[in-house]
Design an enzyme around this catalytic site. Structure first.
Site, short mmCIF file in Angstrom:
data_model
loop_
_atom_site.label_atom_id
_atom_site.label_comp_id
_atom_site.label_asym_id
_atom_site.label_seq_id
_atom_site.Cartn_x
_atom_site.Cartn_y
_atom_site.Cartn_z
N GLY A 149 -14.65 -36.76 6.52
CA GLY A 149 -15.80 -36.87 5.64
C GLY A 149 -16.95 -37.49 6.41
O GLY A 149 -16.75 -38.40 7.20
N CYS A 150 -18.16 -36.96 6.20
CA CYS A 150 -19.28 -37.41 7.04
C CYS A 150 -19.58 -38.88 6.82
O CYS A 150 -19.78 -39.64 7.78
CB CYS A 150 -20.51 -36.54 6.78
SG CYS A 150 -21.01 -36.41 5.06
N ASN A 151 -19.62 -39.33 5.56
CA ASN A 151 -19.89 -40.74 5.31
C ASN A 151 -18.74 -41.60 5.81
O ASN A 151 -18.95 -42.67 6.39
CB ASN A 151 -20.07 -40.98 3.80
CG ASN A 151 -21.26 -40.25 3.24
OD1 ASN A 151 -22.35 -40.29 3.80
ND2 ASN A 151 -21.07 -39.57 2.12
#
Lengths: 347, 347, 347, 347
Positions: A149-151
């Site tokens: 996940g990017c975050n």
């Protein structure tokens, strides 16, 4: 010579970024692009910025269309990859950009996502620690990889070195992220409309609701935290891409400034894509736009006893598609940096 | 094997884009980067997005620091290149991204720029026509090249095919451009402040005052217009990069729709970097962000007897630095597309 | 009948917002507008959005030009108001939008600003607590008022209720703010250029360096904190105006959710301009653009034992000029809400 | 004393702007707000920026809920107002912000909209000419008013004075507009997503397809043009609101510069909301954000024989809701400027 590649979900933002990066990669050859509602359309009509792939046509996303490739990248909504992947042979490298295979804890999956649980794959952030080593080692030779996940990967890269080295406390972490709306995908919902986002800063998932929280905790646990806790708040701001993560942690009392800084310095000294900036310098998201780079600035605030890290990542590049390709490079024995740029597109 | 390169004005936006593209080019090796007020600084401090060039340090811009390279790119304010270039040997390839060597008419130079006139060099837009052929031919083997003005080349690419083929009238052309503020450089003036530009559309140089007008006329004259006239209005909009040019011309009475479209189709059919989109499709600047591509959409409005072209260009890439490198490739006998991407960074 | 008004610094962003709000105020009549480098210019040329004040001309900022008005608003750089104000009679209401008179601690002034210290004035955030009451009381009849720092008042409004009521711990507070660049004024510096800010999120003053920190601590001390500490990080995002402040605090162990929420609910129940949103709702900066409103959303994250507040304020309106006028209303015995809107301009 | 008001379509952008302006109007009292899918919701949940109307609840849009008010404002999709209005008594003032009653030509309606045609109402741009006078006269005492299309009224205001006075040719007009996406409403379509619009300029309806074209032609015909023709191209740019219209026309040969300028000067000299800027000055959309003002800058380009007008309008304010209220003021015999501001919210 080149590896044949299929990209599922090729009409979306993550799929588009995978294709942009794959088009510049000397060892991957995109043979198949799939979509759901856009199947039958020319790729160039769905992704008009990908001129070099103008000859491709979107086909339906099925186990059949994905079969027969050396590498399959999945950029699908959560929950879609489990059944699809079951039909692919074990020797095919499958890199899933969705959340389905990121969490080792079925309980965490159930609490934050729900639906069938298909188990965790090798986690596609090579620079993060695992007990006794790095994720990188687990990726060598892997044939099932979960892109992060990017975050979640941004926060983990920001804080893991301090936890691994024992200079920060792993509880009561706080992260607030300025993020661009491309992370939400091409989802036709009111909060994603331009008129809602232009000229405004809009929070969402406030109060511990964001699905990336267990993924962050998992990475921090791998870094050595027994029971990491983090307050995590994302704020949508009017830039199409990018994450600027301000993440803070209490410094373990008695730790010298030099030791704090050294934790991050040593963790990333040899990394090609993650960099600690010199003292007094902090990154901007523009600096990493389109790049596979995470830039970290670090300050120590003695008045509050906290280290403050500011990390810039392109959510679609190093945050998703770049991480996927970097991990695929490792899995296939290619040079890890092949086809990936460290330079941002700025201004 | 690679050509040694110096970039003058490396701390600015155009200089930064040259370096970003050069860093990805397999046959150019950047040895020297120069600046004026930033001399002595590390390049990475002035251009924090250029991680792969972090080892370079800015030196002063002088004939001495620029000497001894195979190729010199100049990204300097107007008027600065004349004297500098005089000291460079004729066999050095010099590509000037400023305006100093674009205009063949000393009168036009005097009217729109003023100051010493140093004469015109080969014009760095290979796809444009010249009497009997293309600019491309003039660039082969050239050692002095003038990279185009970003607005000027965009308008010229938009309209030249219609003039060359005689399907539009070369008088009473109208162009209105939405442009990003990076075209103004790092100039510390009130109209360039973010608070002035965010959330607003701001016109400038209205009424025939813009310096790119004679450059447009020159290109259209090369395309065959005896006395081209154009109303040209740029509007700053809140995007860092990009030009979206809406340019219209009256169709010569009696011309069929097919002939109009064929003029553009045939002009760019074999071009790697300039594309006419299918009927009913129009480009967005996002589609070409960071790319060396110009995308053109074309409509015929029978009610007014005009062809409307909409052209998207990245002002720093195909509009400036990309054009410079494309032209250098041609001049040096390298493949024209070497090191240049046709894919934009979107969204 | 109306009060005569002079605005110093009328060519800047804060000055412009004062004038916009004053133009809509039924009891204030703007007679004099002053500036420094723009003196002699028509106001409409410096502030082309203020059509209703097109008849005014900027005069030099001196004690003489400011004399003879009932109310003087100062929107000047820090350090400029001390000497100017000395020449104004004590019965003139002077509202300073600069920092010069905000801090009661000369040591804090010296540490964060430096230069001559002129002492603190009544602090222009009526809704904030002071020992035994509210700032509002101190403003009644005041003739010297310090309008707040926009970031400082936002953070203080976000956290003071929890401290006053004893439900949160006043140490180890964390605030991260997404802010628009208009807060930096018309300052011609590279980080303020549009090309630097568009499409990017840019941190500054990271690590406890921001000048608003002592002002926040002062407000929290007034709320009852013995020694408040806060990690404060501002991030510039691409919107011209607005502050979205995510501020968190540890909940005092044993406090019920209802008691936490009640602290904010009761603090602002009767306030016309500060509102706690219903559970599960959080504000966007668009909701308060141009308005004198602060909107607060509140969540309790049991996993980390923290309350998370998200507060939206227009930095130029409620954050500066609106606070100044609201405070002037109180000082002069006018209805507190006179001439001030609670409605934002959205989308 | 005040007029009772209902607003239909109160959950949309145009409806929200009507309510924002009505809330500040001393003679209108909003009693009823209606919506379709949002019926039953509190208004403040759909329009969180309208704090002063927090007590209102959305009811369904029917002839019954709209009945019994002095004034009904309709902000509905095209085609929805015809049947609804039939049920309202003739003495009720109905102001329709949709397109249903703007066009006098049923053929034009059929060509650009289609569906049932309900006839034209008084056109809500008081400053525009009609044969022998102004629209203003037709609005006095009117009980059925069609608020204008935002793009259409902007172009008409920009060009009508030149046509009325005979200084420009009414054929071969060209207009290119930079427009914000709020004009598209809360429509959940891919081109309206923030990620599609941020950082990009996106054309649409290129080639004479835009529905506002017949409305422009109608206004220019009222100004005296026998058969006006206009090339009209809108470009979406990343600002939530605003129209910056660059509109050009050929000057009638032999006309002096003074006569050209005088045409606009005299047309708008006494207008409270439409202003010709001094020579050499041009408006920005920020200057009119939230205001009921149209600002026009004008240049004469002798090289091409054209006048270039640049006009800034807030599409939701003067372009729609402000025009509706201004027209209602006239219709009801109130002062035309009542409740409407000429000042923009800038920066």
């Amino acid at each position: 010579m080149a590896f044949s590649v299929a990209v599922a979900g090729a009409s979306g933002y993550a799929g588009g970024e995978l294709l942009r990066l794959l088009a510049a990669h000397p060892e991957f050859e995109v043979r198949t692009v799939t979509a759901h509602s856009n199947a039958g359309q020319r790729l160039i009509d769905a992704q008009p910025h990908l001129r070099s792939l103008a000859g491709l046509t979107l086909v339906d996303t099925t186990a059949e269309t994905l079969a027969g490739h050396d590498v399959v990248f999945l950029a699908l909504p959560h929950g879609a990859s489990g059944a699809l992947t079951a039909g692919l042979p074990p020797e095919t490298l499958v890199v899933d950009c969705g959340a389905d295979h990121r969490l080792e804890s079925e309980a965490a999956w159930a609490a934050f996502y729900g639906g069938d649980y298909y188990g965790a794959w090798a986690y596609g952030v090579p620079e993060l620690p695992v007990p006794g080593g790095q994720q990188r080692t687990r990726l060598v030779g892997a044939r099932r990889i979960a892109a992060p996940g990017c975050n979640a990967s941004t926060v983990a890269l920001a804080l893991a070195p301090g936890i691994r080295s024992g200079v920060i406390e792993p509880e009561d972490l706080v992260a607030v992220l300025a993020v661009g709306p491309s992370g939400a995908g091409k989802s036709l919902r009111l909060p994603n409309l331009a008129a809602e986002i232009l000229g405004s800063a809009n929070p969402y998932a406030v109060g511990g609701l964001h699905r990336h929280i267990p993924e962050i905790q998992q990475s921090l646990a791998w870094a050595g935290a027994a029971n990491p806790t983090i307050s995590f708040t994302p704020v949508i701001v009017p830039m199409s891409r990018g994450i600027l993560c301000t993440a803070t942690a209490r410094i373990v009392p008695g730790t010298s400034d030099a030791d704090v800084r050294a934790a991050w310095q040593s963790a990333y000294a040899d990394e090609p894509f993650v960099h600690l900036l010199p003292e007094g310098r902090f990154p901007r998201t523009n600096d990493v736009l389109g790049a596979n780079t995470a830039l970290i600035g670090l300050a120590i605030d003695h008045a509050v006893g906290r280290v403050i890290t500011v990390t810039a990542v392109d959510n679609l590049a190093k945050g998703t598609a770049g991480a996927a390709i970097q991990s695929a490079n490792i899995a296939l024995g290619l040079p890890e940096t092949l086809g990936l740029s460290t330079n941002g597109v700025a201004p």
